[in-house]
Design a protein around this motif. Structure first.
Motif, PDB file in Angstrom:
ATOM      1  N   THR A 199      -4.735 -12.463  17.181  1.00  0.00           N
ATOM      2  CA  THR A 199      -6.011 -12.320  17.220  1.00  0.00           C
ATOM      3  C   THR A 199      -6.424 -12.650  15.747  1.00  0.00           C
ATOM      4  O   THR A 199      -5.833 -11.917  15.028  1.00  0.00           O
ATOM      5  CB  THR A 199      -6.791 -10.962  17.987  1.00  0.00           C
ATOM      6  OG1 THR A 199      -6.308 -10.903  19.156  1.00  0.00           O
ATOM      7  CG2 THR A 199      -8.312 -11.176  17.576  1.00  0.00           C
ATOM      8  N   VAL A 200      -7.354 -13.105  15.377  1.00  0.00           N
ATOM      9  CA  VAL A 200      -8.087 -13.266  13.959  1.00  0.00           C
ATOM     10  C   VAL A 200      -9.247 -12.505  13.792  1.00  0.00           C
ATOM     11  O   VAL A 200     -10.096 -13.010  14.519  1.00  0.00           O
ATOM     12  CB  VAL A 200      -8.165 -14.770  13.540  1.00  0.00           C
ATOM     13  CG1 VAL A 200      -8.671 -14.961  12.077  1.00  0.00           C
ATOM     14  CG2 VAL A 200      -6.864 -15.529  13.752  1.00  0.00           C
ATOM     15  N   THR A 259     -12.757 -12.273  12.102  1.00  0.00           N
ATOM     16  CA  THR A 259     -13.486 -13.014  11.564  1.00  0.00           C
ATOM     17  C   THR A 259     -14.629 -12.413  10.948  1.00  0.00           C
ATOM     18  O   THR A 259     -14.637 -11.584  10.043  1.00  0.00           O
ATOM     19  CB  THR A 259     -14.035 -14.276  12.395  1.00  0.00           C
ATOM     20  OG1 THR A 259     -14.488 -13.825  13.659  1.00  0.00           O
ATOM     21  CG2 THR A 259     -12.607 -15.075  12.760  1.00  0.00           C
ATOM     22  N   GLY A 319     -12.535 -18.963  11.268  1.00  0.00           N
ATOM     23  CA  GLY A 319     -11.381 -18.224  11.627  1.00  0.00           C
ATOM     24  C   GLY A 319     -11.342 -18.721  13.229  1.00  0.00           C
ATOM     25  O   GLY A 319     -10.159 -18.646  13.717  1.00  0.00           O
ATOM     26  N   THR A 320     -12.457 -18.891  14.068  1.00  0.00           N
ATOM     27  CA  THR A 320     -12.156 -19.359  15.354  1.00  0.00           C
ATOM     28  C   THR A 320     -11.481 -20.758  15.435  1.00  0.00           C
ATOM     29  O   THR A 320     -10.490 -20.830  16.136  1.00  0.00           O
ATOM     30  CB  THR A 320     -13.557 -19.545  16.050  1.00  0.00           C
ATOM     31  OG1 THR A 320     -14.280 -18.133  15.877  1.00  0.00           O
ATOM     32  CG2 THR A 320     -13.397 -19.836  17.402  1.00  0.00           C
ATOM     33  N   ALA A 324      -7.836 -20.312  14.533  1.00  0.00           N
ATOM     34  CA  ALA A 324      -7.107 -19.586  15.438  1.00  0.00           C
ATOM     35  C   ALA A 324      -6.638 -20.664  16.632  1.00  0.00           C
ATOM     36  O   ALA A 324      -5.446 -20.811  17.105  1.00  0.00           O
ATOM     37  CB  ALA A 324      -7.886 -18.433  15.996  1.00  0.00           C
ATOM     38  N   SER A 366      -9.949 -15.138  18.385  1.00  0.00           N
ATOM     39  CA  SER A 366     -10.919 -14.884  17.267  1.00  0.00           C
ATOM     40  C   SER A 366     -11.726 -13.396  17.631  1.00  0.00           C
ATOM     41  O   SER A 366     -12.225 -13.565  18.910  1.00  0.00           O
ATOM     42  CB  SER A 366     -11.585 -15.749  16.382  1.00  0.00           C
ATOM     43  OG  SER A 366     -12.695 -16.448  17.297  1.00  0.00           O
TER      44      SER A 366
END
Length: 328
Positions: free
Chosen positions: A37-38, A40, A51-52, A55, A68
């Motif tokens: 998971t990132v 954001t 970020g999405t 990812a 994300s």
């Protein structure tokens, strides 16, 4: 340490945005996580879009499930990566330094030392937007008691912009929220000004331009001199081509952003994710225009965060020297 989630959640409730992933290849992936998971920031801001998209890019190309998470931004991302609750995050140099020194408002006294640098992203300009109908065309025009939106609590904007405006003599009523929500409030007359700190073009500003007339307010040279003397920022120029509203380049200040990783992630995983990102800038730019600055040559803009060994390996193999003293 995992209880830090409950503290960080007070800044903003987190929700997960899922993205697709390709089937994982078994070779060279020993010890890799099955998913990542990132962290954001709020919807309507650059972190969320960047970020999405990133990812999704990593998931599809490395064969690991990815997604994300909407968060409160740089400060909360430092906390979530430090505790291992997200594998990756996006942060800004100022909040990173505060968090690593134990000065995060989310966990005062906790030195967040399980956070490693991965790659340079872009500079975050600090800019001010108001409706044209407000008559506000300069910082000096902002009336006493103006309702100013500073983004999510604990974000880069919320951490630094209020103090910057106070330095310039602005008296205001402070408001917080996601960028999309603040944009709607500005349009509805519930806010007088939004003080943005986000990569350009900021989605919320671009959306406002489509729906109404806005003023994107630049700093005077004297105001720039005051701010750069007092805060960890540098002068920056927002190109006229960034927004349809601008008729010329606009003076601003900025702070660098970096992608960060949990320092305990496998070196080979972080190496491959860094390699994918740094060697495919055209695809990164297709995710968000701010990624034009997401190039290896900007690795030296990180003056705060120790490097993840996997990321440092890629940079050192490709002629960008990171000394062993700078590696976790």
């Amino acid at each position: 340490m995992k209880t830090l989630r409950s503290v960080a959640a007070m800044a903003l409730s987190a929700s997960v945005i899922c993205v697709s992933s390709a089937s994982a290849d078994a070779h060279s992936k020993e010890g890799w996580p099955t998913s990542f998971t990132v962290g954001t920031a709020s919807q309507g801001g650059t972190y969320f879009a960047y970020g999405t998209g990133w990812a999704n890019f990593v998931a599809e190309n490395l064969g690991v499930g990815g997604g994300s998470e909407i968060t409160g931004g740089p400060m909360q991302n430092m906390a979530l990566v430090h505790t291992g609750e997200v594998a990756f995050g996006l942060t800004t140099m100022g909040p990173a330094r505060e968090s690593m020194n134990g000065n995060s408002p989310l966990a005062p006294g906790l030195k967040m030392d399980n956070v490693c640098a991965m790659f340079p992203m872009y500079q975050t300009p600090f800019s001010v937007t108001a409706l044209s109908s407000s008559g506000i065309t300069s910082i000096a025009d902002i009336p006493d008691g103006a309702r100013i939106g500073f983004g999510p609590a604990g974000s880069t904007s919320d951490t630094y912009f209020p103090a910057m405006l106070e330095t310039l003599g602005v008296n205001f009523d402070r408001r917080n929220g996601g960028w999309s929500d603040l944009g709607s409030q500005l349009q509805d007359g519930l806010l007088d000004v939004i003080a943005f700190a986000a990569g350009i073009p900021i989605p919320a500003v671009s959306q406002l331009e489509v729906q109404t007339d806005v003023n994107i307010i630049e700093f005077t040279q004297d105001e720039l001199n005051q701010i750069t003397a007092a805060f960890p920022v540098a002068e920056f120029t927002i190109p006229a081509s960034t927004y349809t509203t601008l008729t010329g380049d606009a003076r601003a200040v900025s702070m660098w952003n970096f992608a960060i990783a949990d320092c305990t992630l496998p070196d080979s995983f972080v190496y491959e994710a860094t390699k994918l990102t740094m060697e495919n800038n055209d695809q990164m730019v297709s995710i968000h225009n701010s990624a034009r600055s997401s190039v290896p040559a900007n690795f030296n803009k990180n003056t705060v965060i120790p490097w993840h060994p996997g990321a440092a390996k890629w940079f050192n193999e490709n002629g960008y020297t990171i000394d062993s003293s700078q590696i976790k």
